[in-house]
Design a protein around this motif. Structure first.
Motif, short mmCIF file in Angstrom:
data_model
loop_
_atom_site.label_atom_id
_atom_site.label_comp_id
_atom_site.label_asym_id
_atom_site.label_seq_id
_atom_site.Cartn_x
_atom_site.Cartn_y
_atom_site.Cartn_z
N ILE A 137 -6.73 0.54 -2.26
CA ILE A 137 -5.90 1.56 -1.59
C ILE A 137 -6.50 1.90 -0.23
O ILE A 137 -5.81 1.97 0.78
CB ILE A 137 -5.78 2.84 -2.46
N ASP A 138 -7.83 2.07 -0.20
CA ASP A 138 -8.48 2.42 1.06
C ASP A 138 -8.25 1.31 2.10
O ASP A 138 -7.92 1.58 3.26
CB ASP A 138 -9.97 2.65 0.84
N THR A 139 -8.42 0.07 1.65
CA THR A 139 -8.21 -1.07 2.57
C THR A 139 -6.77 -1.09 3.08
O THR A 139 -6.52 -1.30 4.28
CB THR A 139 -8.54 -2.40 1.84
N GLY A 140 -5.82 -0.85 2.18
CA GLY A 140 -4.41 -0.86 2.58
C GLY A 140 -4.10 0.22 3.60
O GLY A 140 -3.43 -0.03 4.61
N PHE A 141 -4.61 1.43 3.35
CA PHE A 141 -4.26 2.55 4.23
C PHE A 141 -5.08 2.55 5.53
O PHE A 141 -4.55 2.83 6.59
CB PHE A 141 -4.48 3.88 3.50
N THR A 142 -6.38 2.26 5.42
CA THR A 142 -7.21 2.46 6.61
C THR A 142 -7.38 1.18 7.44
O THR A 142 -7.48 1.25 8.65
CB THR A 142 -8.60 3.03 6.26
N ARG A 143 -7.40 0.03 6.77
CA ARG A 143 -7.63 -1.20 7.55
C ARG A 143 -6.32 -1.88 7.95
O ARG A 143 -6.21 -2.43 9.03
CB ARG A 143 -8.49 -2.13 6.69
N PHE A 144 -5.33 -1.82 7.04
CA PHE A 144 -4.08 -2.53 7.33
C PHE A 144 -2.90 -1.58 7.61
O PHE A 144 -1.76 -2.03 7.75
CB PHE A 144 -3.75 -3.50 6.19
N ASN A 145 -3.23 -0.29 7.69
CA ASN A 145 -2.25 0.72 8.14
C ASN A 145 -0.94 0.77 7.37
O ASN A 145 0.14 0.95 7.96
CB ASN A 145 -1.92 0.51 9.64
N LEU A 146 -0.99 0.63 6.07
CA LEU A 146 0.22 0.85 5.28
C LEU A 146 0.58 2.34 5.36
O LEU A 146 -0.31 3.19 5.49
CB LEU A 146 0.02 0.43 3.82
N ASP A 147 1.87 2.62 5.27
CA ASP A 147 2.34 3.99 5.41
C ASP A 147 2.13 4.75 4.10
O ASP A 147 2.81 4.48 3.10
CB ASP A 147 3.83 3.94 5.80
N LYS A 148 1.18 5.70 4.12
CA LYS A 148 0.84 6.47 2.92
C LYS A 148 2.05 7.16 2.31
O LYS A 148 2.14 7.34 1.10
CB LYS A 148 -0.16 7.58 3.25
N SER A 149 2.98 7.60 3.18
CA SER A 149 4.10 8.39 2.66
C SER A 149 5.00 7.56 1.72
O SER A 149 5.73 8.10 0.92
CB SER A 149 4.92 8.99 3.80
N GLU A 150 4.90 6.24 1.83
CA GLU A 150 5.70 5.38 0.93
C GLU A 150 5.07 5.25 -0.46
O GLU A 150 5.70 4.77 -1.39
CB GLU A 150 5.84 3.97 1.53
N PHE A 151 3.80 5.66 -0.55
CA PHE A 151 3.07 5.46 -1.82
C PHE A 151 2.35 6.76 -2.21
O PHE A 151 1.13 6.86 -2.15
CB PHE A 151 2.05 4.32 -1.66
N PRO A 152 3.15 7.79 -2.61
CA PRO A 152 2.54 9.12 -2.83
C PRO A 152 1.50 9.16 -3.94
O PRO A 152 0.51 9.90 -3.82
CB PRO A 152 3.74 10.01 -3.16
N ILE A 153 1.68 8.38 -5.00
CA ILE A 153 0.68 8.42 -6.09
C ILE A 153 -0.61 7.79 -5.60
O ILE A 153 -1.71 8.34 -5.78
CB ILE A 153 1.19 7.70 -7.36
N LEU A 154 -0.49 6.65 -4.93
CA LEU A 154 -1.70 5.98 -4.42
C LEU A 154 -2.40 6.86 -3.38
O LEU A 154 -3.63 6.92 -3.34
CB LEU A 154 -1.36 4.61 -3.83
N ALA A 155 -1.62 7.55 -2.57
CA ALA A 155 -2.22 8.44 -1.56
C ALA A 155 -2.99 9.57 -2.24
O ALA A 155 -4.09 9.95 -1.81
CB ALA A 155 -1.14 8.99 -0.64
N ARG A 156 -2.42 10.09 -3.32
CA ARG A 156 -3.10 11.18 -4.04
C ARG A 156 -4.38 10.66 -4.70
O ARG A 156 -5.42 11.32 -4.66
CB ARG A 156 -2.13 11.75 -5.09
N LEU A 157 -4.31 9.48 -5.30
CA LEU A 157 -5.51 8.91 -5.92
C LEU A 157 -6.59 8.66 -4.87
O LEU A 157 -7.77 8.92 -5.10
CB LEU A 157 -5.17 7.58 -6.63
N HIS A 158 -6.16 8.18 -3.72
CA HIS A 158 -7.12 7.90 -2.63
C HIS A 158 -7.91 9.16 -2.30
O HIS A 158 -9.14 9.13 -2.18
CB HIS A 158 -6.33 7.40 -1.41
N GLU A 159 -7.20 10.28 -2.19
CA GLU A 159 -7.89 11.54 -1.88
C GLU A 159 -8.85 11.93 -3.00
O GLU A 159 -9.97 12.38 -2.75
CB GLU A 159 -6.87 12.66 -1.69
N ALA A 160 -8.41 11.73 -4.24
CA ALA A 160 -9.27 12.10 -5.39
C ALA A 160 -10.54 11.24 -5.41
O ALA A 160 -11.64 11.73 -5.66
CB ALA A 160 -8.49 11.93 -6.70
N TYR A 161 -10.40 9.95 -5.11
CA TYR A 161 -11.58 9.07 -5.12
C TYR A 161 -12.58 9.48 -4.04
O TYR A 161 -13.79 9.39 -4.25
CB TYR A 161 -11.17 7.60 -4.90
#
Ligand SMILES: N[C@@H](CCC(=O)N[C@@H](CS)C(=O)NCC(=O)O)C(=O)O
Length: 222
Positions: free
Chosen positions: A178-202
């Motif tokens: 998830i971190d690689t997707g959001f921070t390195r490859f700039n996927l749009d977090k708003s499209e993946f709310p569960i993954l975005a929430r997990l990312h914050e928890a991790y």
């Protein structure tokens, strides 16, 4: 902290690269289980994974590889299963059959259907055959497909973490991906709310923080 040896002096050695998501999974598991290990850096950008010495550890030329005395193991999934059996503290697998199966499913989506498509060797091949501008669209296409599948899967299982309120195997695979997707490859977090929430928890958990790329011995200073 467990010493990561059997009473002899074979402290576990982890062959790793700071930014490798596959190595990062193993670093999380080692940290969760409180196992001390020796970090052996393999510089993927310099091609050290293809050296004859490293190919003796993993003939595929990929990190991670774990060395436990005279035992060599590569592939993060196999390594996590080995650690799980050898060091039962902080179990990575829940006892509930279905929750355990979902952990395997989520981990395998990451390790079989997402990460291989963003691997350095694949991106270098695309660069060579089709040009550098084709790399990012390729990665975003396959990460997006995998992330959408994970969102659908986890909506029925996620709690604070992927399969409830405890950290398990799936989380070890999801956090780096998830971190690689959001921070390195700039996927749009708003499209993946569960993954975005997990990312914050991790990001709140010390075992996960310690495993992150900026905190490794081979992280470049600039
Ligand atoms: N299935 C393997 C995959 C290992 C893998 O792809 N490692 C990547 C880094 S995350 C690598 O070493 N890539 C080197 C390259 O592409 O040359 C695992 O889970 O350990």
């Amino acid at each position: 902290m467990a010493s990561g040896n059997d009473g002899g002096n074979n402290k576990l050695q982890l062959y790793s690269y700071w930014r490798s998501s596959c190595s990062w999974r193993v670093r999380i598991a080692l940290n969760l289980k409180g196992i001390d290990y020796e970090y052996k850096a393999v510089n993927l950008l310099k091609g050290e994974q293809n050296s004859p010495e490293f190919r003796k550890l993993n003939p595929l030329g990929y990190v991670p590889a774990l060395v436990d005395g005279d035992f060599i193991l590569s592939d993060s999934f196999a390594i996590l299963m080995y650690l799980e059996e050898k060091y039962p503290q902080h179990p990575l697998l829940p006892s509930d059959l279905k929750t355990k199966a979902i952990n395997f499913e989520a981990a395998n989506i990451v390790s079989s259907s997402i990460q291989p498509l963003q691997n350095l060797v694949v991106l270098n091949y695309i660069d060579e055959k089709f040009g550098p501008d084709e790399k990012l669209p390729w990665v975003k296409h396959f990460l997006g497909k995998g992330f959408a599948a994970l969102e659908m899967l986890l909506k029925d299982y996620a709690g604070k973490y992927a399969t409830g309120d405890e950290v398990y195997l799936a989380d070890c695979f999801l956090a780096p991906q998830i971190d690689t997707g959001f921070t390195r490859f700039n996927l749009d977090k708003s499209e993946f709310p569960i993954l975005a929430r997990l990312h914050e928890a991790y990001c709140e958990l010390p075992a996960f923080q310690k495993a992150m790329p900026p905190n490794q011995p081979d992280t470049p200073s600039s």
